[in-house]
Design an enzyme around this catalytic site. Sequence first.
Site, PDB file in Angstrom:
ATOM      1  N   HIS A 254      11.810   7.395  -0.676  1.00  0.00           N
ATOM      2  CA  HIS A 254      11.808   7.220   0.782  1.00  0.00           C
ATOM      3  C   HIS A 254      13.107   6.633   1.314  1.00  0.00           C
ATOM      4  O   HIS A 254      13.149   6.112   2.437  1.00  0.00           O
ATOM      5  CB  HIS A 254      10.603   6.391   1.224  1.00  0.00           C
ATOM      6  CG  HIS A 254       9.361   7.248   1.340  1.00  0.00           C
ATOM      7  ND1 HIS A 254       8.920   8.000   0.290  1.00  0.00           N
ATOM      8  CD2 HIS A 254       8.516   7.497   2.362  1.00  0.00           C
ATOM      9  CE1 HIS A 254       7.837   8.668   0.672  1.00  0.00           C
ATOM     10  NE2 HIS A 254       7.576   8.381   1.924  1.00  0.00           N
TER      11      HIS A 254
ATOM     12  N   ASP B  36       6.105  -2.112   7.235  1.00  0.00           N
ATOM     13  CA  ASP B  36       5.237  -1.438   8.218  1.00  0.00           C
ATOM     14  C   ASP B  36       4.482  -0.276   7.596  1.00  0.00           C
ATOM     15  O   ASP B  36       3.390   0.071   8.012  1.00  0.00           O
ATOM     16  CB  ASP B  36       6.087  -0.852   9.361  1.00  0.00           C
ATOM     17  CG  ASP B  36       6.606  -1.937  10.276  1.00  0.00           C
ATOM     18  OD1 ASP B  36       5.939  -2.972  10.411  1.00  0.00           O
ATOM     19  OD2 ASP B  36       7.691  -1.746  10.854  1.00  0.00           O
TER      20      ASP B  36
ATOM     21  N   GLU C  24       6.731  -8.157  16.159  1.00  0.00           N
ATOM     22  CA  GLU C  24       7.798  -7.146  16.195  1.00  0.00           C
ATOM     23  C   GLU C  24       8.142  -6.865  17.650  1.00  0.00           C
ATOM     24  O   GLU C  24       7.670  -7.544  18.570  1.00  0.00           O
ATOM     25  CB  GLU C  24       7.363  -5.852  15.471  1.00  0.00           C
ATOM     26  CG  GLU C  24       7.285  -6.016  13.966  1.00  0.00           C
ATOM     27  CD  GLU C  24       7.300  -4.721  13.177  1.00  0.00           C
ATOM     28  OE1 GLU C  24       7.414  -3.641  13.792  1.00  0.00           O
ATOM     29  OE2 GLU C  24       7.200  -4.794  11.933  1.00  0.00           O
TER      30      GLU C  24
HETATM   31  P1  FAD Z   1      13.451   4.936  -3.463  1.00  0.00           P
HETATM   32  O1  FAD Z   1      13.967   5.594  -2.247  1.00  0.00           O
HETATM   33  O2  FAD Z   1      12.853   5.788  -4.488  1.00  0.00           O
HETATM   34  O3  FAD Z   1      14.610   4.033  -4.103  1.00  0.00           O
HETATM   35  C1  FAD Z   1      15.392   3.186  -3.318  1.00  0.00           C
HETATM   36  C2  FAD Z   1      16.431   2.461  -4.188  1.00  0.00           C
HETATM   37  O4  FAD Z   1      15.764   1.561  -5.048  1.00  0.00           O
HETATM   38  C3  FAD Z   1      17.240   3.391  -5.077  1.00  0.00           C
HETATM   39  O5  FAD Z   1      18.539   2.866  -5.223  1.00  0.00           O
HETATM   40  C4  FAD Z   1      16.505   3.336  -6.385  1.00  0.00           C
HETATM   41  O6  FAD Z   1      17.328   3.652  -7.488  1.00  0.00           O
HETATM   42  C5  FAD Z   1      16.032   1.885  -6.412  1.00  0.00           C
HETATM   43  N1  FAD Z   1      14.774   1.708  -7.133  1.00  0.00           N
HETATM   44  C6  FAD Z   1      13.614   2.374  -6.984  1.00  0.00           C
HETATM   45  N2  FAD Z   1      12.691   1.883  -7.831  1.00  0.00           N
HETATM   46  C7  FAD Z   1      13.287   0.891  -8.522  1.00  0.00           C
HETATM   47  C8  FAD Z   1      12.859  -0.001  -9.543  1.00  0.00           C
HETATM   48  N3  FAD Z   1      11.614   0.036 -10.036  1.00  0.00           N
HETATM   49  N4  FAD Z   1      13.746  -0.897 -10.011  1.00  0.00           N
HETATM   50  C9  FAD Z   1      15.012  -0.967  -9.535  1.00  0.00           C
HETATM   51  N5  FAD Z   1      15.468  -0.140  -8.581  1.00  0.00           N
HETATM   52  C10 FAD Z   1      14.618   0.773  -8.084  1.00  0.00           C
HETATM   53  N6  FAD Z   1      11.576  -0.808   4.691  1.00  0.00           N
HETATM   54  C11 FAD Z   1      11.210  -2.031   5.084  1.00  0.00           C
HETATM   55  O7  FAD Z   1      11.743  -3.025   4.616  1.00  0.00           O
HETATM   56  N7  FAD Z   1      10.224  -2.188   6.019  1.00  0.00           N
HETATM   57  C12 FAD Z   1       9.547  -1.140   6.555  1.00  0.00           C
HETATM   58  O8  FAD Z   1       8.661  -1.333   7.379  1.00  0.00           O
HETATM   59  C13 FAD Z   1       9.914   0.169   6.134  1.00  0.00           C
HETATM   60  N8  FAD Z   1       9.269   1.240   6.602  1.00  0.00           N
HETATM   61  C14 FAD Z   1       9.619   2.483   6.179  1.00  0.00           C
HETATM   62  C15 FAD Z   1       8.908   3.582   6.666  1.00  0.00           C
HETATM   63  C16 FAD Z   1       9.232   4.850   6.229  1.00  0.00           C
HETATM   64  C17 FAD Z   1       8.474   6.039   6.776  1.00  0.00           C
HETATM   65  C18 FAD Z   1      10.302   5.029   5.318  1.00  0.00           C
HETATM   66  C19 FAD Z   1      10.689   6.393   4.887  1.00  0.00           C
HETATM   67  C20 FAD Z   1      11.017   3.942   4.835  1.00  0.00           C
HETATM   68  C21 FAD Z   1      10.681   2.654   5.256  1.00  0.00           C
HETATM   69  N9  FAD Z   1      11.361   1.534   4.788  1.00  0.00           N
HETATM   70  C22 FAD Z   1      10.966   0.289   5.198  1.00  0.00           C
HETATM   71  C23 FAD Z   1      12.511   1.650   3.882  1.00  0.00           C
HETATM   72  C24 FAD Z   1      12.071   1.511   2.447  1.00  0.00           C
HETATM   73  O9  FAD Z   1      11.632   0.211   2.174  1.00  0.00           O
HETATM   74  C25 FAD Z   1      13.236   1.771   1.481  1.00  0.00           C
HETATM   75  O10 FAD Z   1      13.826   3.002   1.736  1.00  0.00           O
HETATM   76  C26 FAD Z   1      12.714   1.741   0.044  1.00  0.00           C
HETATM   77  O11 FAD Z   1      13.796   1.756  -0.839  1.00  0.00           O
HETATM   78  C27 FAD Z   1      11.829   2.919  -0.215  1.00  0.00           C
HETATM   79  O12 FAD Z   1      11.074   2.721  -1.364  1.00  0.00           O
HETATM   80  P2  FAD Z   1      10.972   3.892  -2.413  1.00  0.00           P
HETATM   81  O13 FAD Z   1       9.941   3.490  -3.394  1.00  0.00           O
HETATM   82  O14 FAD Z   1      10.770   5.194  -1.751  1.00  0.00           O
HETATM   83  O15 FAD Z   1      12.428   3.775  -3.043  1.00  0.00           O
END
Ligand code: FAD
Length: 522
Positions: free
Chosen positions: A97, A164, A280
């Site tokens: 994400h 969120d 918020e």
């Molecule tokens: P990924 O996109 O898969 O990875 C993100 C980064 O983390 C990459 O660099 C990856 O290599 C690294 N990573 C992933 N897993 C691990 C692990 N286990 N150990 C070490 N590194 C790792 N953020 C907020 O803070 N608050 C919000 O309310 C919020 N709302 C969101 C709503 C939506 C619809 C979206 C799309 C994003 C939102 N985000 C929010 C952003 C989100 O927290 C970050 O983009 C987060 O990184 C996404 O998590 P993911 O599991 O998809 O990570």
Amino acid sequence: MAENSSITICLMAVLFMTRLASTLGILSPRLQALDFARNLHVEPDAIKSVSSDYGNIVHENPAAVVYPSSVEDITSLIKFSYNNYTPLTVAARGHGHSVGGQAMASNGVVVDMMSLRHHKNGTGITVSKSPSLGFYADVGGEQLWIDVLHSTIEHGFAPVSWTDYLYLSAGGTLSNAGISGTTFRYGPQISNVYEMDVVTGKGELVTCSSRSNSELFYAVLGGLGQFGIITRARIALEPAPKRVKWVRMLYSDFSAFTRDQELLISINGRKQKNALDYLEGSLLMAQGPPNNWRSSFFPSSDIPKIMSLVTQHAIIYCLEAAKYYDDETRHTVDKDLQQLFKGLSFVDGFMFEKDVSYVDFLNRVRSGEEKLHSQGLWDVPHPWLNLFLPKSRILDFNKGVFHDLVLKRNITTGVVLFYPMNRKKWDDKMSAVIPDEDIFYTVGFLHSSGFDDWQAYDQQNKDILKFCDQAGIKIKQYLPLYNSNKEWISHFGSKWRTFRERKAQFDPKMMLSPGQRIFNDI
Ligand code: FAD
């Protein structure tokens, strides 16, 4: 180029030899050590599944994808790469994400963490109690927060700091910060972790906390995946409330809006019973509807009245607050809220209230997501910009960005968040970077665009950053997106030296999370 093809050949050789050896039933000790190879995939479908993200703007193909079935698969992959003459880059992909390719590894290996969810037989999230910590949850780095909520609530407990949206992985949010309206009081998610298991860039599995291996612990929290892969995090729990009073108030005056937000977040003790649990804020503009995918809060009967206020003032500021309650506080919650809201300066007659279950409140974004999915609108490009803004410059930002740029350009129709946080709830030893003032705001331009017009939003984002730079507004990007080493050095500021030293200590071959483009700039 030669380096990339040697990586691909090396991976293909590992894949071939492992398959051959296992077919013949002769797994040599050297190949046995390569646990991960059994779960290595190079098929086009596998490659495609990890070469995009929620942003849908950056697309990078890895040489291979590993679907780990155990933590050992991850340690053996990283050890293999670390000891290789040409180390592979390795990116953990949580739920993908990110919006700028952060979980991708061009010509490297992506570890699809979601695969671990199928191999833990229900042990990915466990709830326990200790005399020193009280209740806590041990959560696999691959677990989604929605599952953490469902599992912990079965025991009557829940984490206190949330995002969120809950379909994000624990490892993914802890690599950034994990923020929402709960942050002003409980701190970001990274402030609510007791301990972690981390596979470092040398392939060592290390348990770390503020007391033991603390340098790794602080590096990883907010560390953008640069120091290790989080395979377990121990998260603080509190008794889960049952229900939530959820309120929105509309303001035509920016100063009144932010003054009231700051007043409300000034009551922020974790045990302070009269504090809000969530605060918020967002913008309503005539160019977009008051309800959106982030939550359909306003009943349709109120929309005309709200839209007429928006038309009158061009921008309306919406303060959003929530207070949890349970059987014990059911009779007092309304009175407590009245007391808190006494003297606030929202527009008369423009306060709206809802009463929802705790789970529905926390999972409020899901229904909007499902609706967009059904319309084929979830997987569009997302040129997002998220910033932290020092409180001292919010008036300049309101004028220079919201009024003079966003309103005039008239392309922002979606979510724009704007709310304050308390710096004291963050730990400066962690890698996450925030402005240098006691109160700072987060502003999020959460754009969805068409496939052929995302550049217009991207340009607006660049112009916002340029305006801040020229006006001397010392913003920090949240979920930062930079392309050059120079920009990263400026982002980290006084933390850069420590960040770089920690990288040399925990990932000396600079293999991890190359998609962040910090140490492998383009
Ligand atoms: P990924 O996109 O898969 O990875 C993100 C980064 O983390 C990459 O660099 C990856 O290599 C690294 N990573 C992933 N897993 C691990 C692990 N286990 N150990 C070490 N590194 C790792 N953020 C907020 O803070 N608050 C919000 O309310 C919020 N709302 C969101 C709503 C939506 C619809 C979206 C799309 C994003 C939102 N985000 C929010 C952003 C989100 O927290 C970050 O983009 C987060 O990184 C996404 O998590 P993911 O599991 O998809 O990570």
